[in-house]
Design an enzyme around this catalytic site. Structure first.
Site, PDB file in Angstrom:
ATOM      1  N   ARG A 198      22.710  -3.653  27.387  1.00 49.17           N
ATOM      2  CA  ARG A 198      23.443  -2.393  27.509  1.00 49.17           C
ATOM      3  C   ARG A 198      23.042  -1.360  26.490  1.00 49.17           C
ATOM      4  O   ARG A 198      22.976  -0.180  26.814  1.00 49.17           O
ATOM      5  CB  ARG A 198      24.950  -2.605  27.585  1.00 49.17           C
ATOM      6  CG  ARG A 198      25.708  -2.779  26.345  1.00 49.17           C
ATOM      7  CD  ARG A 198      26.726  -3.850  26.538  1.00 49.17           C
ATOM      8  NE  ARG A 198      26.068  -5.118  26.692  1.00 49.17           N
ATOM      9  CZ  ARG A 198      26.127  -5.887  27.777  1.00 49.17           C
ATOM     10  NH1 ARG A 198      26.828  -5.531  28.799  1.00 49.17           N
ATOM     11  NH2 ARG A 198      25.479  -7.029  27.810  1.00 49.17           N
ATOM     12  N   THR A 199      22.741  -1.744  25.282  1.00 43.24           N
ATOM     13  CA  THR A 199      22.447  -0.700  24.294  1.00 43.24           C
ATOM     14  C   THR A 199      21.162   0.037  24.672  1.00 43.24           C
ATOM     15  O   THR A 199      21.114   1.262  24.656  1.00 43.24           O
ATOM     16  CB  THR A 199      22.346  -1.303  22.876  1.00 43.24           C
ATOM     17  OG1 THR A 199      23.559  -1.998  22.618  1.00 43.24           O
ATOM     18  CG2 THR A 199      22.158  -0.233  21.828  1.00 43.24           C
ATOM     19  N   LYS A 254       1.277  -8.666  16.546  1.00 45.49           N
ATOM     20  CA  LYS A 254      -0.036  -8.720  15.891  1.00 45.49           C
ATOM     21  C   LYS A 254       0.109  -8.584  14.383  1.00 45.49           C
ATOM     22  O   LYS A 254      -0.871  -8.527  13.657  1.00 45.49           O
ATOM     23  CB  LYS A 254      -0.917  -7.582  16.403  1.00 45.49           C
ATOM     24  CG  LYS A 254      -1.174  -7.598  17.883  1.00 45.49           C
ATOM     25  CD  LYS A 254      -2.082  -6.420  18.246  1.00 45.49           C
ATOM     26  CE  LYS A 254      -2.206  -6.257  19.748  1.00 45.49           C
ATOM     27  NZ  LYS A 254      -2.763  -4.949  20.083  1.00 45.49           N
ATOM     28  N   ARG A 298      16.199  -1.333  17.480  1.00 49.97           N
ATOM     29  CA  ARG A 298      16.972  -2.556  17.215  1.00 49.97           C
ATOM     30  C   ARG A 298      16.031  -3.560  16.582  1.00 49.97           C
ATOM     31  O   ARG A 298      14.894  -3.727  17.033  1.00 49.97           O
ATOM     32  CB  ARG A 298      17.554  -3.112  18.505  1.00 49.97           C
ATOM     33  CG  ARG A 298      18.093  -4.531  18.319  1.00 49.97           C
ATOM     34  CD  ARG A 298      18.942  -4.983  19.453  1.00 49.97           C
ATOM     35  NE  ARG A 298      20.184  -4.228  19.522  1.00 49.97           N
ATOM     36  CZ  ARG A 298      21.201  -4.560  20.310  1.00 49.97           C
ATOM     37  NH1 ARG A 298      21.121  -5.613  21.093  1.00 49.97           N
ATOM     38  NH2 ARG A 298      22.301  -3.830  20.331  1.00 49.97           N
ATOM     39  N   HIS A 356      25.955  -1.963  13.500  1.00 53.20           N
ATOM     40  CA  HIS A 356      25.625  -1.488  14.839  1.00 53.20           C
ATOM     41  C   HIS A 356      26.325  -0.153  15.029  1.00 53.20           C
ATOM     42  O   HIS A 356      27.311  -0.035  15.751  1.00 53.20           O
ATOM     43  CB  HIS A 356      26.086  -2.522  15.871  1.00 53.20           C
ATOM     44  CG  HIS A 356      25.571  -2.315  17.253  1.00 53.20           C
ATOM     45  ND1 HIS A 356      24.979  -1.136  17.678  1.00 53.20           N
ATOM     46  CD2 HIS A 356      25.558  -3.145  18.333  1.00 53.20           C
ATOM     47  CE1 HIS A 356      24.639  -1.258  18.950  1.00 53.20           C
ATOM     48  NE2 HIS A 356      24.977  -2.462  19.357  1.00 53.20           N
TER      49      HIS A 356
HETATM   50  C1  NCD Z   1      26.638  -6.247  20.560  1.00 54.05           C
HETATM   51  C2  NCD Z   1      25.440  -6.444  19.659  1.00 54.05           C
HETATM   52  O1  NCD Z   1      24.311  -6.349  20.113  1.00 54.05           O
HETATM   53  O2  NCD Z   1      25.683  -6.649  18.486  1.00 54.05           O
HETATM   54  N1  NCD Z   1      26.327  -5.867  21.859  1.00 54.05           N
HETATM   55  C3  NCD Z   1      26.095  -4.573  22.149  1.00 54.05           C
HETATM   56  O3  NCD Z   1      25.271  -3.909  21.565  1.00 54.05           O
HETATM   57  N2  NCD Z   1      26.855  -4.023  23.086  1.00 54.05           N
HETATM   58  C4  NCD Z   1      27.548  -7.407  20.541  1.00 54.05           C
HETATM   59  C5  NCD Z   1      27.006  -8.738  20.879  1.00 54.05           C
HETATM   60  O4  NCD Z   1      25.818  -8.935  21.135  1.00 54.05           O
HETATM   61  O5  NCD Z   1      27.836  -9.665  20.904  1.00 54.05           O
END
Ligand code: NCD
Length: 299
Positions: free
Chosen positions: A47-48, A76, A97, A125
């Site tokens: 989702r992110t 690499k 990320r 996050h």
């Molecule tokens: C969260 C994450 O990636 O930290 N998810 C997200 O970004 N919606 C929470 C999770 O992975 O549990």
């Protein structure tokens, strides 16, 4: 970028913009024409990453990127600093990320383009927190003056760390941290709350505190951050929110969850009007649209 990089007034402006985007999407549909977002995801995400991508596409911009470290030059041996220097030549803004804590910060310090932390290891996050704050502000009508329960994996759950940091700047919030002993919040979070004189308590039983809560933030036990599978198996189903537990809660309590959910919220809760976790996903797109516009100085 971190919610704490913004003052609470700047956050309010960001949320006002997100609300306007929700009400008038057409007004914003060409704002990012000719702009590119790079999504650099060294760790899995659905989702992110898709939320960032749809945010940019909704603004008329385009998207490039990679969705796992194996398909990037990290495999690499390229450093994050080098990668971001390259990405800066291709894109106008980057969402990153990374499994290593602090990696997006390092990238931001070497980058000519804005770098948004889309989750760094078990640390923070920030854009999930923006999503959570906008959801709370939109559905509760305020940020402040409530008791929030945070339940589950408070040790490795980065969304919880960012959310507590951000909420600690608003008035009259009581934190109830609900977790097994092994998954309590890291010391730095507890110390920050103590230093700021913010009310909090740490408990194990969800049922006991349910009637006190205005908001319940459920989290997944973060399997990928455990050192051994046995501990994960022992703790993974420690909390399961179901109809019986919801019956103990206030009529206007909201349930939030950053998703993905595993077993911690039973599907029977999805139809409860207090379940706000799918609405939260939609707010995530609006707030990321507002963030991209703000960082690209297009508002
Ligand atoms: C969260 C994450 O990636 O930290 N998810 C997200 O970004 N919606 C929470 C999770 O992975 O549990």
């Amino acid at each position: 970028m971190n919610p704490l990089d913004f003052t609470t007034e700047e956050l309010d402006r960001l949320f006002d913009l997100a609300v306007d985007i929700e009400a008038n999407p057409a007004k914003y549909s060409k704002k990012c024409e000719g702009k590119k977002l790079a999504t650099c995801f060294y760790e899995p995400s659905t989702r992110t990453r898709l939320s960032f991508e749809s945010a940019m596409l909704n603004l008329g911009g385009s998207v490039i990127g990679f969705s796992d470290a194996g398909s990037s030059s990290a495999s690499k041996g390229e450093s994050v600093s080098d990668t971001i220097r390259i990405i800066s030549c291709y894109a106008d803004i980057c969402a990153m990320r990374h499994p290593k804590e602090g990696a997006p910060m390092v990238a931001a310090s070497r980058s000519k383009i804005p770098v948004i932390n889309a989750g760094d290891g078990g640390h923070q996050h920030p854009t999930q927190t923006l999503t959570d704050l906008l959801t709370i502000r939109s559905l509760k009508g305020r940020l402040g003056g409530f008791t929030i329960g945070l339940c589950g994996d408070l040790k490795f759950g980065r969304t919880v760390h960012s959310l507590i940091n951000a909420l600690s700047r608003y008035d009259d919030i009581t934190f109830i941290m609900i977790s097994p002993e092994e998954l309590k919040v890291p010391d730095y979070i507890r110390d920050m709350l103590t230093e700021k004189g913010i009310a909090f308590k740490e408990v194990i039983s969800l049922e006991d505190v349910m009637p006190e809560l205005d908001l319940l933030y459920m989290t997944r036990v973060q399997r990928e951050r455990f050192f051994n599978e046995e501990d994960y198996i022992r703790l993974k189903d420690f909390y399961i929110l179901n109809k019986q537990k919801m019956a103990l809660a206030k009529d206007d309590m909201l349930v939030l969850h950053p998703l993905p959910r595993v077993n911690e919220i039973s599907v029977e809760v999805d139809d409860d009007p207090r379940a706000a976790y799918f609405k939260q996903v939609q707010y995530g797109v609006y707030v990321r649209m507002a963030l991209i516009l703000t960082l690209l100085e297009l508002v």
